[in-house]
Every structure is written in structure tokens, then in C-alpha cells.
Design a protein around this motif. Structure first.
Motif, short mmCIF file in Angstrom:
data_model
loop_
_atom_site.label_atom_id
_atom_site.label_comp_id
_atom_site.label_asym_id
_atom_site.label_seq_id
_atom_site.Cartn_x
_atom_site.Cartn_y
_atom_site.Cartn_z
N LEU A 160 0.83 -1.19 0.00
CA LEU A 160 0.00 0.00 0.00
C LEU A 160 0.87 1.25 0.00
N GLN A 161 0.49 2.24 -0.75
CA GLN A 161 1.12 3.55 -0.75
C GLN A 161 0.10 4.50 -0.14
N LEU A 162 0.37 5.04 1.06
CA LEU A 162 -0.61 5.83 1.79
C LEU A 162 -0.07 7.19 2.18
N ARG A 163 -0.97 8.12 2.35
CA ARG A 163 -0.67 9.45 2.87
C ARG A 163 -1.51 9.59 4.13
N ILE A 164 -0.86 9.52 5.29
CA ILE A 164 -1.57 9.47 6.56
C ILE A 164 -1.06 10.56 7.50
N LEU A 165 -1.80 10.78 8.57
CA LEU A 165 -1.38 11.72 9.60
C LEU A 165 -0.29 11.08 10.45
N ARG A 168 0.04 10.77 13.64
CA ARG A 168 -0.44 9.93 14.74
C ARG A 168 -0.87 8.55 14.25
N GLU A 169 -1.27 8.43 12.97
CA GLU A 169 -1.65 7.13 12.43
C GLU A 169 -0.43 6.27 12.11
N GLY A 170 0.72 6.88 11.92
CA GLY A 170 1.93 6.14 11.62
C GLY A 170 2.86 6.02 12.81
N ALA A 171 2.34 6.27 14.02
CA ALA A 171 3.18 6.31 15.21
C ALA A 171 3.68 4.94 15.65
N ASN A 172 2.86 3.91 15.53
CA ASN A 172 3.29 2.57 15.96
C ASN A 172 2.64 1.51 15.07
N GLU A 173 3.02 0.27 15.31
CA GLU A 173 2.53 -0.82 14.45
C GLU A 173 1.04 -1.05 14.59
N GLN A 174 0.51 -0.87 15.80
CA GLN A 174 -0.92 -1.09 16.01
C GLN A 174 -1.76 -0.10 15.21
N SER A 175 -1.36 1.17 15.21
CA SER A 175 -2.13 2.15 14.44
C SER A 175 -1.94 1.94 12.94
N LEU A 176 -0.78 1.45 12.53
CA LEU A 176 -0.59 1.11 11.11
C LEU A 176 -1.47 -0.07 10.71
N LYS A 177 -1.67 -1.02 11.61
CA LYS A 177 -2.58 -2.14 11.33
C LYS A 177 -4.01 -1.64 11.16
N LEU A 190 8.10 -0.14 4.30
CA LEU A 190 9.15 -0.22 3.29
C LEU A 190 9.80 1.13 3.04
N LYS A 191 8.99 2.19 3.14
CA LYS A 191 9.50 3.53 2.88
C LYS A 191 8.64 4.51 3.66
N ARG A 192 9.29 5.55 4.23
CA ARG A 192 8.55 6.55 5.00
C ARG A 192 9.17 7.91 4.75
N SER A 193 8.34 8.90 4.47
CA SER A 193 8.83 10.26 4.30
C SER A 193 7.79 11.23 4.87
N ILE A 194 8.24 12.44 5.16
CA ILE A 194 7.38 13.46 5.75
C ILE A 194 7.06 14.51 4.70
N ASP A 195 5.79 14.86 4.59
CA ASP A 195 5.34 15.91 3.68
C ASP A 195 4.88 17.08 4.55
N ALA A 196 5.75 18.09 4.70
CA ALA A 196 5.44 19.24 5.55
C ALA A 196 5.33 20.51 4.72
N ARG A 226 0.16 23.36 5.92
CA ARG A 226 -0.07 23.49 7.36
C ARG A 226 -0.25 22.12 8.02
N THR A 227 -0.99 21.23 7.40
CA THR A 227 -1.18 19.87 7.92
C THR A 227 -0.03 19.00 7.44
N ILE A 228 0.65 18.38 8.38
CA ILE A 228 1.81 17.53 8.06
C ILE A 228 1.30 16.10 7.85
N TYR A 229 1.81 15.46 6.80
CA TYR A 229 1.43 14.09 6.47
C TYR A 229 2.66 13.20 6.40
N LEU A 230 2.45 11.92 6.58
CA LEU A 230 3.46 10.90 6.34
C LEU A 230 3.11 10.17 5.06
#
Length: 98
Positions: free
Chosen positions: A5-10, A12-21, A41-47, A50-54
Motif C-alpha cells: 500500500l502507498q498511503l498518505r496518513i497523519l 499519529r496514524e503512523g506512530a506505531n505498528e498497532q495504528s498502522l494495522k 518499506l518507505k517513510r517520508s514526511i510531507d510538511a 499546514r497539515t503535516i502528512y506521512l
């Protein structure tokens, strides 16, 4: 079944494995208990706004466990009988050392 999956999330949603599940279950439509593992597999920050996404690329394992470990263990060889190393300079390697 393995899905990527290729996702754009907040953040807090990418903070730990449980929230990623939870996010993976929402995106795939699978039940959260059937997702046994999630690998980033890959993680980057989109800042840029005003709203920051992963931006994350996930590998989701549904009703199966990963066949390989997440990290490859590194086997360091014995270097006790090798030549000495001299680091010169004041950059990232350090100061003059003999």
C-alpha cells in the motif's frame, strides 16, 4: 496474502505498528485481527502545507506471517589482527587520531 500500500496518513496514524494495522485494515477492507504483520518499506514526511502528512509504503501480511525477518542481521568479522586505522580531519570522522 501480501499487499503493498502507498498511503498518505497523519503522523499519529503512523506512530506505531498497532495504528498502522488499523489504517491497513481500513484501506484493504480486511478485519484488523487478520492482519498479522505490517512492514514499513518507505517513510517520508510531507510538511509543505499546514497539515503535516506521512507518506508511507507498507507491506501488509493478511492471514500469513512474513517468511523472512524484518532486518538482516549483520555478521562482523574479527579484525583484531588487522592493521591500525588512522583518521585525519575534523569532519564527521573525527579529529586527528593515531
Amino acid at each position: 496474502m501480501i499487499q503493498e500500500l502507498q498511503l498518505r496518513i497523519l503522523p499519529r496514524e503512523g506512530a506505531n505498528e498497532q495504528s498502522l494495522k488499523q489504517v491497513a485494515a481500513r484501506e484493504t477492507g480486511a478485519h484488523q485481527d487478520s492482519i498479522l504483520a505490517v512492514r514499513v518499506l518507505k517513510r517520508s514526511i510531507d510538511a509543505r502545507q499546514r497539515t503535516i502528512y506521512l507518506n508511507v509504503k507498507l507491506q501488509v501480511f493478511i492471514n500469513e506471517y512474513p517468511a523472512t525477518p524484518e532486518y538482516n542481521s549483520i555478521q562482523y568479522g574479527d579484525v583484531s589482527g588487522s592493521k591500525s586505522v588512522i583518521v585525519v580531519g575534523a569532519g564527521p570522522g573525527g579529529l586527528l587520531r593515531l
